[in-house]
Design a protein around this motif. Structure first.
Motif, PDB file in Angstrom:
ATOM      1  N   ASP A   5       0.756  -1.202   0.168  1.00  0.00           N
ATOM      2  CA  ASP A   5       0.123   0.096   0.045  1.00  0.00           C
ATOM      3  C   ASP A   5       0.765   1.096   0.081  1.00  0.00           C
ATOM      4  OD1 ASP A   5      -1.919   1.992   0.474  1.00  0.00           O
ATOM      5  OD2 ASP A   5      -2.954   1.054   1.919  1.00  0.00           O
ATOM      6  N   ALA A   6       0.956   1.968  -1.435  1.00  0.00           N
ATOM      7  CA  ALA A   6       1.766   3.089  -1.267  1.00  0.00           C
ATOM      8  C   ALA A   6       1.246   4.474  -0.619  1.00  0.00           C
ATOM      9  CB  ALA A   6       1.835   3.448  -2.891  1.00  0.00           C
ATOM     10  N   ALA A   7       0.094   4.099   0.143  1.00  0.00           N
ATOM     11  CA  ALA A   7      -0.295   5.085   1.121  1.00  0.00           C
ATOM     12  C   ALA A   7       0.463   5.015   2.357  1.00  0.00           C
ATOM     13  CB  ALA A   7      -1.817   5.204   1.230  1.00  0.00           C
ATOM     14  N   MET A   8       1.316   3.963   2.640  1.00  0.00           N
ATOM     15  CA  MET A   8       1.797   3.760   3.981  1.00  0.00           C
ATOM     16  C   MET A   8       0.830   3.807   5.194  1.00  0.00           C
ATOM     17  SD  MET A   8       5.571   5.558   3.273  1.00  0.00           S
ATOM     18  CE  MET A   8       5.219   7.341   3.391  1.00  0.00           C
ATOM     19  N   PRO A   9      -0.006   2.899   5.163  1.00  0.00           N
ATOM     20  CA  PRO A   9      -1.047   2.939   6.519  1.00  0.00           C
ATOM     21  C   PRO A   9       0.007   2.680   7.728  1.00  0.00           C
ATOM     22  CG  PRO A   9      -1.389   0.908   5.232  1.00  0.00           C
ATOM     23  CD  PRO A   9      -0.594   1.960   4.307  1.00  0.00           C
ATOM     24  N   ALA A  10      -0.090   3.513   8.573  1.00  0.00           N
ATOM     25  CA  ALA A  10       0.788   3.456   9.966  1.00  0.00           C
ATOM     26  C   ALA A  10       0.154   2.710  11.088  1.00  0.00           C
ATOM     27  CB  ALA A  10       1.515   4.866  10.130  1.00  0.00           C
ATOM     28  N   LEU A  11       1.031   2.088  11.853  1.00  0.00           N
ATOM     29  CA  LEU A  11       0.493   1.770  13.247  1.00  0.00           C
ATOM     30  C   LEU A  11       1.070   2.435  14.256  1.00  0.00           C
ATOM     31  CD1 LEU A  11      -0.623  -0.729  14.991  1.00  0.00           C
ATOM     32  CD2 LEU A  11       1.489  -1.875  14.958  1.00  0.00           C
ATOM     33  N   ARG A  12       0.234   3.073  14.889  1.00  0.00           N
ATOM     34  CA  ARG A  12       0.428   3.875  16.158  1.00  0.00           C
ATOM     35  C   ARG A  12       0.340   2.897  17.239  1.00  0.00           C
ATOM     36  NH1 ARG A  12       1.091   9.253  14.760  1.00  0.00           N
ATOM     37  NH2 ARG A  12       0.339   9.706  13.005  1.00  0.00           N
ATOM     38  N   ILE A  13       1.613   2.767  17.959  1.00  0.00           N
ATOM     39  CA  ILE A  13       1.715   1.934  19.299  1.00  0.00           C
ATOM     40  C   ILE A  13       2.841   2.281  20.168  1.00  0.00           C
ATOM     41  CG2 ILE A  13       3.301   0.186  17.773  1.00  0.00           C
ATOM     42  CD1 ILE A  13       1.654  -2.087  19.184  1.00  0.00           C
ATOM     43  N   GLY A  14       2.684   2.012  21.322  1.00  0.00           N
ATOM     44  CA  GLY A  14       3.658   2.404  22.219  1.00  0.00           C
ATOM     45  C   GLY A  14       4.781   1.167  22.241  1.00  0.00           C
ATOM     46  N   VAL A  15       6.043   1.678  22.646  1.00  0.00           N
ATOM     47  CA  VAL A  15       7.189   0.841  22.875  1.00  0.00           C
ATOM     48  C   VAL A  15       6.804  -0.403  23.448  1.00  0.00           C
ATOM     49  CG1 VAL A  15       9.484   0.495  23.582  1.00  0.00           C
ATOM     50  CG2 VAL A  15       8.682   2.290  22.238  1.00  0.00           C
ATOM     51  N   HIS A  16       6.069  -0.256  24.817  1.00  0.00           N
ATOM     52  CA  HIS A  16       5.747  -1.590  25.602  1.00  0.00           C
ATOM     53  C   HIS A  16       4.801  -2.255  24.990  1.00  0.00           C
ATOM     54  CE1 HIS A  16       7.468   0.394  29.620  1.00  0.00           C
ATOM     55  NE2 HIS A  16       8.274   0.509  28.586  1.00  0.00           N
ATOM     56  N   ALA A  17       3.815  -1.524  24.379  1.00  0.00           N
ATOM     57  CA  ALA A  17       2.701  -2.398  23.526  1.00  0.00           C
ATOM     58  C   ALA A  17       3.281  -3.430  22.505  1.00  0.00           C
ATOM     59  CB  ALA A  17       1.567  -1.431  23.165  1.00  0.00           C
ATOM     60  N   LEU A  18       4.224  -2.672  21.751  1.00  0.00           N
ATOM     61  CA  LEU A  18       4.946  -3.329  20.779  1.00  0.00           C
ATOM     62  C   LEU A  18       5.543  -4.565  21.347  1.00  0.00           C
ATOM     63  CD1 LEU A  18       5.941  -3.551  17.918  1.00  0.00           C
ATOM     64  CD2 LEU A  18       7.751  -2.120  18.331  1.00  0.00           C
ATOM     65  N   ALA A  19       6.448  -4.348  22.311  1.00  0.00           N
ATOM     66  CA  ALA A  19       7.111  -5.496  22.901  1.00  0.00           C
ATOM     67  C   ALA A  19       6.265  -6.747  23.369  1.00  0.00           C
ATOM     68  CB  ALA A  19       7.767  -5.093  24.066  1.00  0.00           C
ATOM     69  N   ASP A  20       5.068  -6.370  23.988  1.00  0.00           N
ATOM     70  CA  ASP A  20       4.107  -7.114  24.556  1.00  0.00           C
ATOM     71  C   ASP A  20       3.493  -8.090  23.260  1.00  0.00           C
ATOM     72  OD1 ASP A  20       4.533  -6.492  27.211  1.00  0.00           O
ATOM     73  OD2 ASP A  20       2.568  -4.925  27.166  1.00  0.00           O
ATOM     74  N   ARG A  21       3.076  -7.370  22.140  1.00  0.00           N
ATOM     75  CA  ARG A  21       2.573  -7.998  20.996  1.00  0.00           C
ATOM     76  C   ARG A  21       3.394  -8.934  20.467  1.00  0.00           C
ATOM     77  NH1 ARG A  21      -0.802  -4.603  16.395  1.00  0.00           N
ATOM     78  NH2 ARG A  21      -1.876  -3.730  18.179  1.00  0.00           N
ATOM     79  N   LEU A  22       4.608  -8.659  20.245  1.00  0.00           N
ATOM     80  CA  LEU A  22       5.673  -9.504  19.491  1.00  0.00           C
ATOM     81  C   LEU A  22       5.868 -10.657  20.566  1.00  0.00           C
ATOM     82  CD1 LEU A  22       8.185  -6.899  18.344  1.00  0.00           C
ATOM     83  CD2 LEU A  22       6.713  -8.378  16.776  1.00  0.00           C
ATOM     84  N   ALA A  23       5.883 -10.430  22.119  1.00  0.00           N
ATOM     85  CA  ALA A  23       6.125 -11.416  22.623  1.00  0.00           C
ATOM     86  C   ALA A  23       4.993 -12.418  22.872  1.00  0.00           C
ATOM     87  CB  ALA A  23       6.257 -11.036  24.323  1.00  0.00           C
ATOM     88  N   GLY A  24       3.848 -11.895  22.879  1.00  0.00           N
ATOM     89  CA  GLY A  24       2.655 -12.905  22.362  1.00  0.00           C
ATOM     90  C   GLY A  24       2.790 -13.851  21.308  1.00  0.00           C
ATOM     91  N   PHE A  25       3.195 -13.140  20.214  1.00  0.00           N
ATOM     92  CA  PHE A  25       3.306 -13.956  18.979  1.00  0.00           C
ATOM     93  C   PHE A  25       4.335 -14.989  19.287  1.00  0.00           C
ATOM     94  CE2 PHE A  25       2.458 -10.219  15.933  1.00  0.00           C
ATOM     95  CZ  PHE A  25       1.256 -10.461  16.010  1.00  0.00           C
ATOM     96  N   ALA A  26       5.675 -14.852  19.976  1.00  0.00           N
ATOM     97  CA  ALA A  26       6.475 -15.621  20.184  1.00  0.00           C
ATOM     98  C   ALA A  26       5.985 -16.748  21.291  1.00  0.00           C
ATOM     99  CB  ALA A  26       7.792 -14.927  20.750  1.00  0.00           C
ATOM    100  N   ALA A  27       5.205 -16.422  22.047  1.00  0.00           N
ATOM    101  CA  ALA A  27       4.733 -17.362  23.167  1.00  0.00           C
ATOM    102  C   ALA A  27       3.906 -18.363  22.263  1.00  0.00           C
ATOM    103  CB  ALA A  27       3.949 -16.792  24.293  1.00  0.00           C
ATOM    104  N   THR A  28       2.909 -17.743  21.472  1.00  0.00           N
ATOM    105  CA  THR A  28       1.952 -18.784  20.658  1.00  0.00           C
ATOM    106  C   THR A  28       2.812 -19.456  19.848  1.00  0.00           C
ATOM    107  OG1 THR A  28       0.046 -17.084  21.106  1.00  0.00           O
ATOM    108  CG2 THR A  28      -0.143 -19.025  19.529  1.00  0.00           C
ATOM    109  N   TYR A  29       3.620 -19.013  19.082  1.00  0.00           N
ATOM    110  CA  TYR A  29       4.525 -19.978  18.130  1.00  0.00           C
ATOM    111  C   TYR A  29       5.410 -20.764  18.451  1.00  0.00           C
ATOM    112  CZ  TYR A  29       6.374 -20.113  13.266  1.00  0.00           C
ATOM    113  OH  TYR A  29       6.602 -20.458  11.777  1.00  0.00           O
ATOM    114  N   ARG A  30       5.702 -20.666  19.459  1.00  0.00           N
ATOM    115  CA  ARG A  30       6.875 -21.925  20.189  1.00  0.00           C
ATOM    116  C   ARG A  30       6.582 -23.094  20.028  1.00  0.00           C
ATOM    117  NH1 ARG A  30       7.357 -19.052  25.008  1.00  0.00           N
ATOM    118  NH2 ARG A  30       8.800 -17.505  23.982  1.00  0.00           N
ATOM    119  N   GLY A  31       5.062 -23.476  20.004  1.00  0.00           N
ATOM    120  CA  GLY A  31       4.990 -24.929  19.865  1.00  0.00           C
ATOM    121  C   GLY A  31       4.567 -25.283  18.483  1.00  0.00           C
ATOM    122  N   GLY A  32       4.573 -23.993  17.759  1.00  0.00           N
ATOM    123  CA  GLY A  32       4.058 -24.552  16.213  1.00  0.00           C
ATOM    124  C   GLY A  32       2.516 -23.748  15.982  1.00  0.00           C
ATOM    125  N   ASP A  33       1.836 -23.313  17.237  1.00  0.00           N
ATOM    126  CA  ASP A  33       0.347 -22.812  17.075  1.00  0.00           C
ATOM    127  C   ASP A  33       0.802 -21.276  16.290  1.00  0.00           C
ATOM    128  OD1 ASP A  33      -0.195 -24.882  18.618  1.00  0.00           O
ATOM    129  OD2 ASP A  33      -1.533 -23.943  19.808  1.00  0.00           O
TER     130      ASP A  33
END
Length: 366
Positions: free
Chosen positions: A189-217
């Motif tokens: 998307d050349a309009a460059m849609p942005a995600l506005r997110i705090g640093v702590h919230a970004l870390a939490d979101r990525l950590a959630g991905f990592a925890a779920t994906y650890r066993g293949g889910d």
């Protein structure tokens, strides 16, 4: 359209080259340091180019080095453009929202824009002020905090959090689409849609991905930034984090392997492949795709787009494993056994023939 790039080996440069490949445009002219050092050579390299993307720059180092580096490379490019008998119609500058903010980096980027504005008569400057970019294969502790968090999580650690602040995140492929003025023919998307997110919230979101994906889910991927952040995290797992072992459950009725456990949605299908036959030979920009061999033997091969080395995974239905295809890696699967190969494929979205996000690319290309 014929495009030339400075900074082609950098984070934004590589994503721009991958997008050019997906668009089916001609291979870009890559402008390196040696070309920039000689105005006559650079002018020759730019002959017949329609659009120059200036992506090269210095964003880390001593303040004096950062300031001098950004100005010097802009001056070198300007000298070459002035030597062109027929300069390119458009010069696109990958600037930053930090331009002119009083730092060595921000002020030198602003100075570079002023230099490029007078680079060559008839060459129109498009000054793109890019926000915080994230995406696959970013360099941790250098390109972005997103890359740093992903690397730490991929290594089994926890991101170190200090001051919280809001980030405006744009996926790097969207930025590349904006720089190329790419048509809306794919998941960019050349309009460059942005995600506005705090640093702590970004870390939490990525950590959630990592925890779920650890066993293949697979975690819930509720919007396009979730998909792209998850792909960014997966790029830091690949290839060391694969294959992911699956649990085989057996009782008097037989055996069962849960190949796909999605916390969101998606599409799964099976295929039977005859001996010696290869499927795939393409890459994706955003699609999350999983391969699981259920019966037979096969070899999965992958090559990072623009790279040379192959990653190979021998797989066997007798010991089921997961191999998820990283975005921007060409991949295929070949039946190396004597009988039919039964493979389960899953993707995070439903196939849309109008926007397939599947681009032909031979894996074994030089």
């Amino acid at each position: 359209m014929k495009v030339a790039l400075t900074g082609a080996e950098g984070f934004l440069g590589w994503h721009t080259r991958v997008l050019l490949r997906a668009l089916g445009w001609p291979d870009p002219v890559l402008i390196g340091r040696a070309d920039l050092a000689d105005a006559a050579v650079l002018a020759d390299r730019l002959r017949g180019v329609d659009r120059v993307l200036h992506l090269a720059g210095v964003n880390r180092g001593e303040p004096a080095e950062v300031a001098a580096g950004n100005v010097a490379v802009a001056e070198a490019l300007a000298r070459g453009l002035r030597r062109c008998a027929q300069p390119p119609k458009t010069l696109v500058y990958a600037n930053t929202v930090q331009a002119g903010n009083g730092t060595a980096y921000g002020d030198s980027k602003a100075a570079a824009a002023a230099i490029l504005a007078g680079a060559a008569a008839g060459c129109h400057l498009v000054d793109h002020r890019l926000p915080h970019l994230y995406g696959e294969h970013g360099r941790p502790f250098y390109n972005s905090v997103t890359a740093t968090f992903c690397r730490v999580l991929a290594d089994g650690g926890e991101p170190e959090l200090r001051d919280d602040r809001e980030l405006r995140l744009v996926h790097v492929t969207d930025a590349a689409a904006a720089l190329l003025d790419a048509p809306p023919a794919g998941p960019w998307d050349a309009a460059m849609p942005a995600l506005r997110i705090g640093v702590h919230a970004l870390a939490d979101r990525l950590a959630g991905f990592a925890a779920t994906y650890r066993g293949g889910d697979l975690p819930p991927l509720t919007d396009r930034h979730d998909v792209r952040l998850f792909n960014t995290y997966r790029s830091h797992l690949f290839p060391a984090g694969y294959p992911i072992p699956l649990v085989r459950r057996a009782d008097h009725r037989g055996e069962l392997v849960e190949a796909v456990r999605s916390h969101g949605a998606g599409q799964a299908f099976c295929s039977a492949t005859r001996p010696g036959v290869t499927r795939g030979e393409h890459f994706h920009l955003a699609k999350v795709e999983r391969f699981v061999v259920l019966r037979g033997r096969a070899e999965i091969r992958l090559r990072r787009v623009g790279g040379r080395g192959l990653v190979r995974f021998p797989v066997d239905g007798a010991e089921p494993v997961v191999v998820d295809m990283p975005t921007m890696w060409a991949h295929d699967i070949t039946n190396t056994g004597d009988g039919d190969l039964l493979t389960l494929f899953w993707t995070n979205d439903l196939f849309d023939p109008a926007r397939p996000d599947t681009y032909p690319e031979p894996v074994a290309a030089a």
